[in-house]
Design a protein around this motif. Structure first.
Motif, PDB file in Angstrom:
ATOM      1  N   THR A  89      29.540  34.008  50.264  1.00 20.93           N
ATOM      2  CA  THR A  89      30.464  35.109  50.043  1.00 20.93           C
ATOM      3  C   THR A  89      30.906  35.138  48.586  1.00 20.93           C
ATOM      4  O   THR A  89      31.292  34.118  48.017  1.00 20.93           O
ATOM      5  CB  THR A  89      31.700  34.968  50.956  1.00 20.93           C
ATOM      6  OG1 THR A  89      31.241  34.889  52.303  1.00 20.93           O
ATOM      7  CG2 THR A  89      32.616  36.151  50.784  1.00 20.93           C
ATOM      8  N   GLN A  90      30.846  36.331  47.991  1.00 15.38           N
ATOM      9  CA  GLN A  90      31.209  36.467  46.579  1.00 15.38           C
ATOM     10  C   GLN A  90      32.694  36.718  46.444  1.00 15.38           C
ATOM     11  O   GLN A  90      33.284  37.513  47.193  1.00 15.38           O
ATOM     12  CB  GLN A  90      30.436  37.632  45.970  1.00 15.38           C
ATOM     13  CG  GLN A  90      30.792  37.872  44.520  1.00 15.38           C
ATOM     14  CD  GLN A  90      29.936  38.961  43.927  1.00 15.38           C
ATOM     15  OE1 GLN A  90      28.753  39.047  44.168  1.00 15.38           O
ATOM     16  NE2 GLN A  90      30.560  39.819  43.135  1.00 15.38           N
ATOM     17  N   THR A  91      33.356  36.028  45.519  1.00 15.86           N
ATOM     18  CA  THR A  91      34.779  36.231  45.267  1.00 15.86           C
ATOM     19  C   THR A  91      34.990  37.600  44.633  1.00 15.86           C
ATOM     20  O   THR A  91      34.344  37.920  43.630  1.00 15.86           O
ATOM     21  CB  THR A  91      35.319  35.138  44.339  1.00 15.86           C
ATOM     22  OG1 THR A  91      35.056  33.861  44.916  1.00 15.86           O
ATOM     23  CG2 THR A  91      36.808  35.311  44.120  1.00 15.86           C
ATOM     24  N   PRO A  92      35.902  38.438  45.193  1.00 15.32           N
ATOM     25  CA  PRO A  92      36.135  39.772  44.608  1.00 15.32           C
ATOM     26  C   PRO A  92      36.625  39.643  43.165  1.00 15.32           C
ATOM     27  O   PRO A  92      37.414  38.749  42.846  1.00 15.32           O
ATOM     28  CB  PRO A  92      37.204  40.378  45.520  1.00 15.32           C
ATOM     29  CG  PRO A  92      37.112  39.616  46.798  1.00 15.32           C
ATOM     30  CD  PRO A  92      36.704  38.229  46.414  1.00 15.32           C
ATOM     31  N   PRO A  93      36.171  40.515  42.276  1.00 10.22           N
ATOM     32  CA  PRO A  93      36.607  40.450  40.873  1.00 10.22           C
ATOM     33  C   PRO A  93      38.043  40.931  40.724  1.00 10.22           C
ATOM     34  O   PRO A  93      38.613  41.577  41.618  1.00 10.22           O
ATOM     35  CB  PRO A  93      35.627  41.380  40.164  1.00 10.22           C
ATOM     36  CG  PRO A  93      35.225  42.365  41.208  1.00 10.22           C
ATOM     37  CD  PRO A  93      35.205  41.610  42.508  1.00 10.22           C
ATOM     38  N   THR A  94      38.617  40.643  39.565  1.00 10.28           N
ATOM     39  CA  THR A  94      39.969  41.078  39.241  1.00 10.28           C
ATOM     40  C   THR A  94      39.920  41.978  38.007  1.00 10.28           C
ATOM     41  O   THR A  94      38.863  42.206  37.416  1.00 10.28           O
ATOM     42  CB  THR A  94      40.874  39.864  38.955  1.00 10.28           C
ATOM     43  OG1 THR A  94      40.396  39.218  37.776  1.00 10.28           O
ATOM     44  CG2 THR A  94      40.868  38.888  40.118  1.00 10.28           C
TER      45      THR A  94
ATOM     46  N   GLY B 293      50.967  46.541  31.644  1.00  4.21           N
ATOM     47  CA  GLY B 293      50.938  45.708  32.831  1.00  4.21           C
ATOM     48  C   GLY B 293      50.203  44.405  32.606  1.00  4.21           C
ATOM     49  O   GLY B 293      49.735  44.120  31.502  1.00  4.21           O
ATOM     50  N   PRO B 294      50.086  43.586  33.655  1.00  2.08           N
ATOM     51  CA  PRO B 294      49.432  42.277  33.544  1.00  2.08           C
ATOM     52  C   PRO B 294      47.918  42.421  33.360  1.00  2.08           C
ATOM     53  O   PRO B 294      47.322  43.400  33.791  1.00  2.08           O
ATOM     54  CB  PRO B 294      49.772  41.600  34.878  1.00  2.08           C
ATOM     55  CG  PRO B 294      49.968  42.729  35.833  1.00  2.08           C
ATOM     56  CD  PRO B 294      50.581  43.842  35.039  1.00  2.08           C
TER      57      PRO B 294
ATOM     58  N   LEU C  32      57.622  50.158  32.583  1.00  2.07           N
ATOM     59  CA  LEU C  32      57.632  50.257  34.045  1.00  2.07           C
ATOM     60  C   LEU C  32      56.431  49.512  34.636  1.00  2.07           C
ATOM     61  O   LEU C  32      56.561  48.809  35.641  1.00  2.07           O
ATOM     62  CB  LEU C  32      57.599  51.735  34.461  1.00  2.07           C
ATOM     63  CG  LEU C  32      57.610  52.004  35.974  1.00  2.07           C
ATOM     64  CD1 LEU C  32      58.861  51.422  36.614  1.00  2.07           C
ATOM     65  CD2 LEU C  32      57.525  53.498  36.258  1.00  2.07           C
ATOM     66  N   ALA C  33      55.257  49.671  34.025  1.00  2.00           N
ATOM     67  CA  ALA C  33      54.064  48.979  34.522  1.00  2.00           C
ATOM     68  C   ALA C  33      54.231  47.468  34.445  1.00  2.00           C
ATOM     69  O   ALA C  33      53.783  46.734  35.325  1.00  2.00           O
ATOM     70  CB  ALA C  33      52.848  49.415  33.719  1.00  2.00           C
ATOM     71  N   LYS C  34      54.880  47.017  33.390  1.00  2.00           N
ATOM     72  CA  LYS C  34      55.105  45.580  33.241  1.00  2.00           C
ATOM     73  C   LYS C  34      56.034  45.061  34.330  1.00  2.00           C
ATOM     74  O   LYS C  34      55.787  44.031  34.943  1.00  2.00           O
ATOM     75  CB  LYS C  34      55.681  45.298  31.858  1.00  2.00           C
ATOM     76  CG  LYS C  34      55.893  43.815  31.571  1.00  2.00           C
ATOM     77  CD  LYS C  34      56.408  43.606  30.153  1.00  2.00           C
ATOM     78  CE  LYS C  34      56.631  42.129  29.864  1.00  2.00           C
ATOM     79  NZ  LYS C  34      57.139  41.908  28.484  1.00  2.00           N
ATOM     80  N   ARG C  35      57.142  45.804  34.602  1.00  3.81           N
ATOM     81  CA  ARG C  35      58.086  45.366  35.626  1.00  3.81           C
ATOM     82  C   ARG C  35      57.472  45.445  37.023  1.00  3.81           C
ATOM     83  O   ARG C  35      57.706  44.578  37.865  1.00  3.81           O
ATOM     84  CB  ARG C  35      59.354  46.243  35.575  1.00  3.81           C
ATOM     85  CG  ARG C  35      60.225  45.993  34.361  1.00  3.81           C
ATOM     86  CD  ARG C  35      61.629  46.551  34.590  1.00  3.81           C
ATOM     87  NE  ARG C  35      61.590  47.968  34.938  1.00  3.81           N
ATOM     88  CZ  ARG C  35      61.622  48.974  34.069  1.00  3.81           C
ATOM     89  NH1 ARG C  35      61.685  48.692  32.766  1.00  3.81           N
ATOM     90  NH2 ARG C  35      61.599  50.228  34.480  1.00  3.81           N
ATOM     91  N   ALA C  36      56.670  46.497  37.254  1.00  2.00           N
ATOM     92  CA  ALA C  36      56.082  46.693  38.586  1.00  2.00           C
ATOM     93  C   ALA C  36      54.814  45.867  38.779  1.00  2.00           C
ATOM     94  O   ALA C  36      54.247  45.855  39.877  1.00  2.00           O
ATOM     95  CB  ALA C  36      55.771  48.174  38.798  1.00  2.00           C
ATOM     96  N   GLN C  37      54.359  45.170  37.725  1.00  2.00           N
ATOM     97  CA  GLN C  37      53.141  44.348  37.802  1.00  2.00           C
ATOM     98  C   GLN C  37      51.927  45.176  38.223  1.00  2.00           C
ATOM     99  O   GLN C  37      51.103  44.753  39.043  1.00  2.00           O
ATOM    100  CB  GLN C  37      53.338  43.188  38.776  1.00  2.00           C
ATOM    101  CG  GLN C  37      54.345  42.141  38.309  1.00  2.00           C
ATOM    102  CD  GLN C  37      53.837  41.371  37.086  1.00  2.00           C
ATOM    103  OE1 GLN C  37      52.904  40.595  37.179  1.00  2.00           O
ATOM    104  NE2 GLN C  37      54.474  41.606  35.947  1.00  2.00           N
ATOM    105  N   VAL C  38      51.812  46.386  37.632  1.00  2.50           N
ATOM    106  CA  VAL C  38      50.682  47.272  37.902  1.00  2.50           C
ATOM    107  C   VAL C  38      49.865  47.413  36.619  1.00  2.50           C
ATOM    108  O   VAL C  38      50.336  48.034  35.658  1.00  2.50           O
ATOM    109  CB  VAL C  38      51.149  48.656  38.386  1.00  2.50           C
ATOM    110  CG1 VAL C  38      49.945  49.586  38.562  1.00  2.50           C
ATOM    111  CG2 VAL C  38      51.917  48.535  39.686  1.00  2.50           C
ATOM    112  N   PRO C  39      48.664  46.864  36.547  1.00  2.00           N
ATOM    113  CA  PRO C  39      47.834  47.034  35.348  1.00  2.00           C
ATOM    114  C   PRO C  39      47.395  48.487  35.198  1.00  2.00           C
ATOM    115  O   PRO C  39      46.984  49.128  36.180  1.00  2.00           O
ATOM    116  CB  PRO C  39      46.623  46.129  35.596  1.00  2.00           C
ATOM    117  CG  PRO C  39      47.053  45.198  36.689  1.00  2.00           C
ATOM    118  CD  PRO C  39      48.013  45.971  37.525  1.00  2.00           C
TER     119      PRO C  39
END
Length: 498
Positions: free
Chosen positions: A2-7, A25-26, A98-105
């Motif tokens: 099984t392949q690990t899903p990418p990030t 974001g992150p 906002l993206a940084k606080r919400a942790q949304v790249p």
């Protein structure tokens, strides 16, 4: 397996393939479980949890903070992995916070991209498998080709870097001939494998791309060598013609050499390099040709940049090395011999060839090239006959080899001596050759059948039998000193020509 899903971090690690940068974001984030697309920013509200969302219509430079803020809030509420904008855009400062606080790249492209094509590439990457491997391999091949076509101070390094960026791993060039010349990453110059392209990973994409990347590197290397040695190799071809030409042809060849930048009126020292396959190495005609081409290239590279004018040419399975200098002097011989000693050591390190070098004396003018080449060839052949292979043989102080060389270089002398052996030639090529070799060894052994037998690995009775039909064919009296001397010279010149 099984392949690990990418990030998101994995996407950012392939800038050549995806062309994405982090806007806000992150830079890591959760694994990408699904890749989906929406036509506009407000459509984010319909995306499933765990999705990376590609906005197909890139927003213009007038992107409002309100649109971006709403999309980021929806992404955080729905548990989306990241948002991807398919065009160059400046994200408002409020949206960045906002993206940084919400942790949304939030990812953007440095240049405008086809949203559908980008979606397909990311989806293949996220799914993995054969489709992703083929896509990465295709991207690596295209990137390598583009890098080769672009102007660069180091095109090979550019090709390797571009291919590595597309594959997501290091791609290096190992400067040695691969153990298996047909290996996928072999870099081939002419018929000879000289280096190997290797990838830092063993996945399917690298396996598919390596042969094509190696082919691109081979082409770049060949072009570099052509530019680097084209003039030298052209002059080397003329040198071979001059060395073998009749005197009547020298004025025309000298004029051609002058136009090609070869100062034929200067002083020349020729080294004749006999090339034989090392013990245990393949010794077929094809392998011999490959070996000669490899040694010619190695000699060119070894002598490139050395003081003075050097040329390397191949002829009849051997190499001819010529040094040209405007100043005549005894020091030239020692200087060239020292360089040939270093070259002999370099070629011997390869382990696939046994190289014997014969040295000619310094000679001036186009006729000097012929004379020095003939001396060098006689010296090399004499060393081989005497069992001194793998060494440097000097032109003898007695002058005998120089006399033989001069006889060999003269068509008239060759013709007169050939007449003496004509009766043997009438017996056919094989019998004639046996006769010349046997007679030469007998005369060199001062008429001793026993010594002749040791030299030819024959019984003395076999030598005596051969001498009977040889003398009958020649109708020669071997007790006559003049006859012996003439036949000995004829045999030596014949063997030299062979």
């Amino acid at each position: 397996m099984t392949q690990t899903p990418p990030t998101v971090a994995d996407l950012l690690a392939h800038p050549v393939r995806f062309g994405l940068t982090l806007l806000a974001g992150p830079g890591a984030g959760r694994p990408i479980e699904k890749v989906t697309a929406v036509s506009t920013l407000p459509g984010v509200v319909h995306a499933a949890e765990g999705s990376l969302v590609v906005i197909l219509e890139p927003p213009g430079s007038a992107l409002t903070g309100y649109e971006a803020d709403v999309a980021i809030r929806h992404a955080a509420d729905r548990g989306l992995v990241a948002l991807v904008l398919t065009g160059p855009v400046r994200l408002p400062v409020t949206s960045q916070h906002l993206a940084k606080r919400a942790q949304v790249p939030v990812l953007g492209s440095e240049t405008a991209q086809d949203g559908a094509e980008l979606l397909l590439r990311i989806d293949r990457y996220a799914r993995g498998g054969a489709s992703d491997a083929l896509a990465r391999a295709a991207a690596a091949i295209e990137a390598a080709q583009n890098a080769a076509d672009a102007a660069s101070d180091d095109p090979v390094a550019a090709v390797l870097a571009a291919a590595g960026d597309a594959l997501g791993c290091t791609v290096d060039l190992l400067e040695y001939a691969p153990t298996a010349p047909n290996s996928p990453g072999a870099v081939v110059i002419g018929d000879q494998a000289v280096a190997e392209v290797v990838a830092g990973t063993h996945d399917e994409a690298a396996h598919v791309a390596l042969p094509a990347v190696a082919a691109v590197v081979s082409r770049v290397r060949q072009n570099e060598l052509n530019r680097r040695f084209a003039a030298t190799m052209t002059r080397a071809e003329l040198i071979v013609q001059i060395a073998l030409a009749e005197r009547a042809q020298l004025p025309q060849l000298s004029a051609q050499a002058q136009r090609a930048g070869l100062p034929v009126q200067q002083t020349h020292v020729v080294a004749w390099v006999r090339v034989e396959a090392a013990e245990g190495a393949p010794a077929g005609l094809f392998q011999q040709r490959q070996l000669l081409a490899a040694l010619e290239l190695a000699a060119l590279q070894a002598l490139d940049g050395r003081p003075g004018m050097w040329h390397v040419a191949s002829f009849s399975g051997d190499l001819i090395v010529v040094f040209t200098d405007p100043v005549a002097g005894a020091h030239l011989y020692g200087r060239v011999r020292q360089e040939m000693q270093a070259l002999l050591a370099t070629l011997a390190e390869r382990g696939d060839a046994l190289v014997t070098v014969g040295m000619g004396t310094p000679q001036a003018g186009p006729d000097g090239i012929r004379q020095s080449a003939a001396e060098a060839r006689v010296a090399a052949d004499s060393a081989a006959v005497r069992g001194r292979r793998g060494t440097i043989a000097d032109t003898d102080a007695s002058g005998l080899r120089r006399i033989l060389a001069d006889l060999y270089s003269s068509p008239l002398s060759r013709g007169l001596l050939a007449e003496l052996l004509a009766p043997l030639d009438a017996l056919g090529p094989e019998r004639s050759w046996i006769g010349v070799v046997t007679l030469s060894a007998f005369l060199d052994s001062q008429g001793s059948p026993t010594k002749t037998g040791r030299a030819l690995h024959l019984h003395a009775n076999a030598v005596s039998y051969r001498l009977r039909w040889i003398t009958e064919a020649l109708d020669a009296d071997l007790d006559d000193p003049d006859v012996r001397f003439a036949l000995q010279m004829a045999c030596r010149v014949r063997l030299l020509g062979a």
